[in-house]
Design a protein around this motif. Structure first.
Motif, PDB file in Angstrom:
ATOM      1  N   THR A 169       0.981  -1.348  -0.086  1.00 28.63           N
ATOM      2  CA  THR A 169      -0.049   0.075  -0.195  1.00 28.63           C
ATOM      3  C   THR A 169       1.067   1.181   0.051  1.00 28.63           C
ATOM      4  OG1 THR A 169      -0.269   0.274   2.565  1.00 28.63           O
ATOM      5  CG2 THR A 169      -1.822  -1.218   1.261  1.00 28.63           C
ATOM      6  N   GLU A 170       0.259   2.417  -0.196  1.00 26.07           N
ATOM      7  CA  GLU A 170       1.049   3.528  -0.243  1.00 26.07           C
ATOM      8  C   GLU A 170       1.191   3.787   1.292  1.00 26.07           C
ATOM      9  OE1 GLU A 170       2.019   5.459  -2.670  1.00 26.07           O
ATOM     10  OE2 GLU A 170       1.300   4.082  -4.256  1.00 26.07           O
ATOM     11  N   GLN A 171       2.608   4.047   1.577  1.00 24.95           N
ATOM     12  CA  GLN A 171       3.145   4.582   2.948  1.00 24.95           C
ATOM     13  C   GLN A 171       4.157   5.235   3.011  1.00 24.95           C
ATOM     14  OE1 GLN A 171       3.662   0.828   5.072  1.00 24.95           O
ATOM     15  NE2 GLN A 171       4.706  -0.032   3.246  1.00 24.95           N
ATOM     16  N   GLU A 172       4.360   5.709   3.987  1.00 23.34           N
ATOM     17  CA  GLU A 172       5.715   6.493   4.523  1.00 23.34           C
ATOM     18  C   GLU A 172       6.849   5.285   4.563  1.00 23.34           C
ATOM     19  OE1 GLU A 172       6.701  10.341   7.271  1.00 23.34           O
ATOM     20  OE2 GLU A 172       6.866   8.353   8.530  1.00 23.34           O
ATOM     21  N   VAL A 173       7.931   5.743   3.880  1.00 24.11           N
ATOM     22  CA  VAL A 173       9.124   4.789   3.832  1.00 24.11           C
ATOM     23  C   VAL A 173      10.415   5.500   4.503  1.00 24.11           C
ATOM     24  CG1 VAL A 173      10.562   3.477   2.411  1.00 24.11           C
ATOM     25  CG2 VAL A 173       8.291   3.596   1.791  1.00 24.11           C
ATOM     26  N   ARG A 174      10.985   4.763   5.597  1.00 20.69           N
ATOM     27  CA  ARG A 174      11.940   5.212   6.362  1.00 20.69           C
ATOM     28  C   ARG A 174      13.125   4.172   6.260  1.00 20.69           C
ATOM     29  NH1 ARG A 174       9.119   7.802  11.699  1.00 20.69           N
ATOM     30  NH2 ARG A 174       7.568   9.361  10.821  1.00 20.69           N
ATOM     31  N   VAL A 175      14.225   4.633   6.647  1.00 24.60           N
ATOM     32  CA  VAL A 175      15.449   3.580   6.595  1.00 24.60           C
ATOM     33  C   VAL A 175      15.774   3.410   8.094  1.00 24.60           C
ATOM     34  CG1 VAL A 175      17.749   2.763   5.711  1.00 24.60           C
ATOM     35  CG2 VAL A 175      15.909   4.340   4.163  1.00 24.60           C
ATOM     36  N   PRO A 176      15.510   2.607   8.767  1.00 19.43           N
ATOM     37  CA  PRO A 176      15.791   2.240  10.232  1.00 19.43           C
ATOM     38  C   PRO A 176      17.295   2.196  10.604  1.00 19.43           C
ATOM     39  CG  PRO A 176      14.039   0.709   9.759  1.00 19.43           C
ATOM     40  CD  PRO A 176      14.576   1.201   8.460  1.00 19.43           C
ATOM     41  N   ALA A 177      17.839   2.819  11.808  1.00 11.52           N
ATOM     42  CA  ALA A 177      19.072   2.575  11.807  1.00 11.52           C
ATOM     43  C   ALA A 177      19.697   1.152  11.973  1.00 11.52           C
ATOM     44  CB  ALA A 177      19.468   3.186  13.029  1.00 11.52           C
ATOM     45  N   GLY A 178      20.819   0.870  11.305  1.00  8.78           N
ATOM     46  CA  GLY A 178      21.178  -0.379  11.253  1.00  8.78           C
ATOM     47  C   GLY A 178      20.914  -1.525  10.286  1.00  8.78           C
ATOM     48  N   THR A 179      20.174  -0.651   9.369  1.00  7.80           N
ATOM     49  CA  THR A 179      19.590  -1.471   8.148  1.00  7.80           C
ATOM     50  C   THR A 179      20.935  -2.045   7.256  1.00  7.80           C
ATOM     51  OG1 THR A 179      17.353  -0.498   7.916  1.00  7.80           O
ATOM     52  CG2 THR A 179      18.413  -1.451   6.062  1.00  7.80           C
ATOM     53  N   ARG A 180      20.926  -3.233   7.023  1.00  6.96           N
ATOM     54  CA  ARG A 180      22.022  -3.718   6.173  1.00  6.96           C
ATOM     55  C   ARG A 180      21.478  -4.282   4.770  1.00  6.96           C
ATOM     56  NH1 ARG A 180      24.271  -0.876   8.648  1.00  6.96           N
ATOM     57  NH2 ARG A 180      25.704  -1.065  10.549  1.00  6.96           N
ATOM     58  N   ARG A 181      20.154  -4.395   4.615  1.00  4.49           N
ATOM     59  CA  ARG A 181      19.921  -4.730   3.154  1.00  4.49           C
ATOM     60  C   ARG A 181      18.793  -3.813   2.749  1.00  4.49           C
ATOM     61  NH1 ARG A 181      20.163 -11.146   1.881  1.00  4.49           N
ATOM     62  NH2 ARG A 181      22.197 -11.361   2.162  1.00  4.49           N
ATOM     63  N   LEU A 182      18.649  -3.770   1.505  1.00  2.00           N
ATOM     64  CA  LEU A 182      17.619  -2.786   0.822  1.00  2.00           C
ATOM     65  C   LEU A 182      16.828  -3.701  -0.093  1.00  2.00           C
ATOM     66  CD1 LEU A 182      19.297   0.497   0.332  1.00  2.00           C
ATOM     67  CD2 LEU A 182      17.731  -0.029   2.029  1.00  2.00           C
ATOM     68  N   ARG A 183      15.614  -3.669  -0.290  1.00  2.00           N
ATOM     69  CA  ARG A 183      14.816  -4.408  -0.993  1.00  2.00           C
ATOM     70  C   ARG A 183      14.138  -3.661  -2.209  1.00  2.00           C
ATOM     71  NH1 ARG A 183      10.745  -9.304  -1.068  1.00  2.00           N
ATOM     72  NH2 ARG A 183       8.988  -8.587  -2.427  1.00  2.00           N
ATOM     73  N   LEU A 184      14.419  -3.739  -3.442  1.00  2.00           N
ATOM     74  CA  LEU A 184      13.845  -3.176  -4.764  1.00  2.00           C
ATOM     75  C   LEU A 184      12.430  -3.952  -5.166  1.00  2.00           C
ATOM     76  CD1 LEU A 184      17.021  -2.456  -6.665  1.00  2.00           C
ATOM     77  CD2 LEU A 184      16.296  -0.978  -4.512  1.00  2.00           C
ATOM     78  N   LEU A 187      18.703   8.123   0.301  1.00  2.00           N
ATOM     79  CA  LEU A 187      18.412   7.315   1.479  1.00  2.00           C
ATOM     80  C   LEU A 187      18.676   8.329   2.700  1.00  2.00           C
ATOM     81  CD1 LEU A 187      20.084   4.210   1.010  1.00  2.00           C
ATOM     82  CD2 LEU A 187      17.865   4.862   0.016  1.00  2.00           C
ATOM     83  N   ARG A 188      17.687   8.332   3.486  1.00  2.00           N
ATOM     84  CA  ARG A 188      17.619   9.301   4.893  1.00  2.00           C
ATOM     85  C   ARG A 188      17.601   8.285   6.032  1.00  2.00           C
ATOM     86  NH1 ARG A 188      17.413  14.290   2.962  1.00  2.00           N
ATOM     87  NH2 ARG A 188      16.438  14.672   1.012  1.00  2.00           N
ATOM     88  N   PRO A 189      18.143   8.631   7.271  1.00  2.00           N
ATOM     89  CA  PRO A 189      17.782   8.011   8.282  1.00  2.00           C
ATOM     90  C   PRO A 189      16.419   8.003   8.842  1.00  2.00           C
ATOM     91  CG  PRO A 189      19.796   9.477   8.808  1.00  2.00           C
ATOM     92  CD  PRO A 189      18.982   9.828   7.259  1.00  2.00           C
ATOM     93  N   GLU A 190      15.948   7.170   9.819  1.00  2.00           N
ATOM     94  CA  GLU A 190      14.881   7.123  10.341  1.00  2.00           C
ATOM     95  C   GLU A 190      14.413   8.307  10.651  1.00  2.00           C
ATOM     96  OE1 GLU A 190      14.222   3.932  12.997  1.00  2.00           O
ATOM     97  OE2 GLU A 190      11.916   3.559  12.126  1.00  2.00           O
ATOM     98  N   THR A 191      14.996   8.974  11.299  1.00  2.00           N
ATOM     99  CA  THR A 191      14.615  10.218  12.003  1.00  2.00           C
ATOM    100  C   THR A 191      14.040  11.190  11.073  1.00  2.00           C
ATOM    101  OG1 THR A 191      16.948  11.171  12.118  1.00  2.00           O
ATOM    102  CG2 THR A 191      15.982  10.001  14.050  1.00  2.00           C
ATOM    103  N   ALA A 192      14.483  11.383   9.814  1.00  2.00           N
ATOM    104  CA  ALA A 192      14.123  11.920   8.932  1.00  2.00           C
ATOM    105  C   ALA A 192      12.579  11.919   8.460  1.00  2.00           C
ATOM    106  CB  ALA A 192      14.910  12.175   7.520  1.00  2.00           C
ATOM    107  N   GLN A 193      11.755  12.926   8.431  1.00  2.00           N
ATOM    108  CA  GLN A 193      10.250  12.721   8.114  1.00  2.00           C
ATOM    109  C   GLN A 193      10.339  13.000   6.576  1.00  2.00           C
ATOM    110  OE1 GLN A 193       8.130  11.948  10.569  1.00  2.00           O
ATOM    111  NE2 GLN A 193       9.704  11.662  12.025  1.00  2.00           N
TER     112      GLN A 193
END
Length: 266
Positions: A176-191, A249-255
Motif C-alpha cells: 500500500t501507499e505508505q511512508e518509507v523510512r530507513v531504520p538505523a542498522g539496516t544492512r539490506r535494501l529491497r527493490l 536514503l535518509r535516516p529514520e529520524t528524517a520525516q
C-alpha cells in the motif's frame, strides 16, 4: 474422433505422450514384484488426415471420413529422451519467467511472427535484438521497428520503491501507499518493481559512489547488501537497457514521504 472435427497437432501429441508417460510410470510399480517385464521399444503411427491452417496460425488435423478421398498420410515416429537431453535442448525454466509477448503489448500476428524466430518472451526478444540489431529483426519478423522498440521498453527493468528488507520472521505489510523510512542498522535494501530478474548479472548499485552488491533478484524484486555502510546517502542503480535511477536514503529520524527518486541519464 468425429470426421468433421479438427485438432491442433500439439494437443494430439501432448495427449498421446501423456498416456505413454503413464504407461512408463506404471513400470516402476510393476517392477516391485516382476524384475523382468516388457516395455515399448519403438512406437510409430500413420494418420489419414486433412491438414489445415487455422486463422490463428496453428496447423490442425482433420480426420478423414469413411467416404472421403484425398487425405494425406502423416507418419509420426516416437523415440525416447532422457532428462539430461531435455535440459540440454529446451529452454531453462528460469528463462521462461520473463514477461510474455502478449504482456509486452504486441498484437497476435506480431507475436506469431516473432515466435517463428524462436522469440516467446521479453528476455528472448532482448537477446535477439542485441545480436541482430533492431533493423534486421524488424525485417525478418516483419514487425515495425517502432513496435519492437515499444515492446522492448515495456520489458525493461523498473523499480516501484526502495525499502529496507525485513527479517524473515517479520510479516511484510500489504503493498500500500505508505511512508518509507530507513531504520538505523539496516544492512539490506529491497527493490520492488518488474523485470528485475537479470540484475544479479547485468545490474549494479552504488551508495555514495561505493559499489554495493545485488545479492538476489527475481522478476518482481531485488535485494542490495549494504555490508558495513550506513543506509544513508545517494543510492545509484544501473538496471540495464539504459535505465539508471538514483534515490536519496535518509535516516529514520528524517520525516519523509517515501524515498525521493530522480531518473538518471538513460
Amino acid at each position: 474422433m468425429a470426421g468433421d472435427s479438427t485438432y491442433a497437432v500439439q494437443d494430439f501429441l501432448e495427449a498421446l505422450t501423456a498416456q505413454l508417460d503413464r504407461t512408463q510410470d506404471s513400470l516402476a510399480l510393476k517392477a516391485v514384484n516382476r524384475p523382468l517385464t516388457y516395455a515399448i521399444r519403438d512406437f510409430s503411427l500413420s494418420l489419414q488426415v486433412f491438414v489445415e491452417l487455422s486463422d490463428d496460425g496453428q496447423v490442425r488435423f482433420r480426420s478423414s471420413g469413411p467416404s472421403e478421398t484425398g487425405a494425406s498420410t502423416v507418419s509420426i515416429g516416437f523415440t525416447t529422451i532422457t532428462r539430461p537431453m531435455i535440459e540440454e535442448n529446451t529452454v531453462n525454466l528460469s528463462d521462461a519467467k520473463s514477461p510474455s509477448l502478449d504482456e509486452l503489448g504486441l498484437a497476435p500476428q506480431e507475436q506469431r511472427q516473432l515466435e517463428r524466430l524462436g522469440v516467446r518472451n521479453a528476455d528472448q526478444l532482448r537477446k535477439l535484438n542485441s545480436s541482430s540489431g533492431e533493423g534486421a529483426l524488424a525485417r525478418f519478423a516483419d514487425v515495425p521497428v517502432n513496435r519492437l522498440r515499444a515492446a522492448l521498453q515495456a520489458g525493461s527493468p523498473s523499480v516501484r520503491q526502495v525499502a529496507p528488507e525485513r527479517p524473515p520472521t517479520e510479516p511484510v505489510p500489504p503493498n500500500t501507499e505508505q511512508e518509507v523510512r530507513v531504520p538505523a542498522g539496516t544492512r539490506r535494501l529491497r527493490l520492488d518493481g518488474r523485470n528485475l530478474g537479470a540484475l544479479t548479472d547485468g545490474g549494479s548499485a552504488r551508495l555514495d559512489g561505493i559499489g554495493v552488491p545485488i545479492v538476489a533478484a527475481t522478476d518482481d524484486h531485488a535485494v542490495i547488501d549494504l555490508g558495513h555502510l550506513e543506509a544513508s546517502g545517494r543510492l545509484e542503480l544501473e538496471l540495464g537497457d539504459g535505465v539508471a535511477l538514483a534515490f536519496q536514503l535518509r535516516p529514520e529520524t528524517a520525516q519523509v514521504n517515501g524515498l525521493q527518486a530522480d531518473r538518471g541519464p538513460s
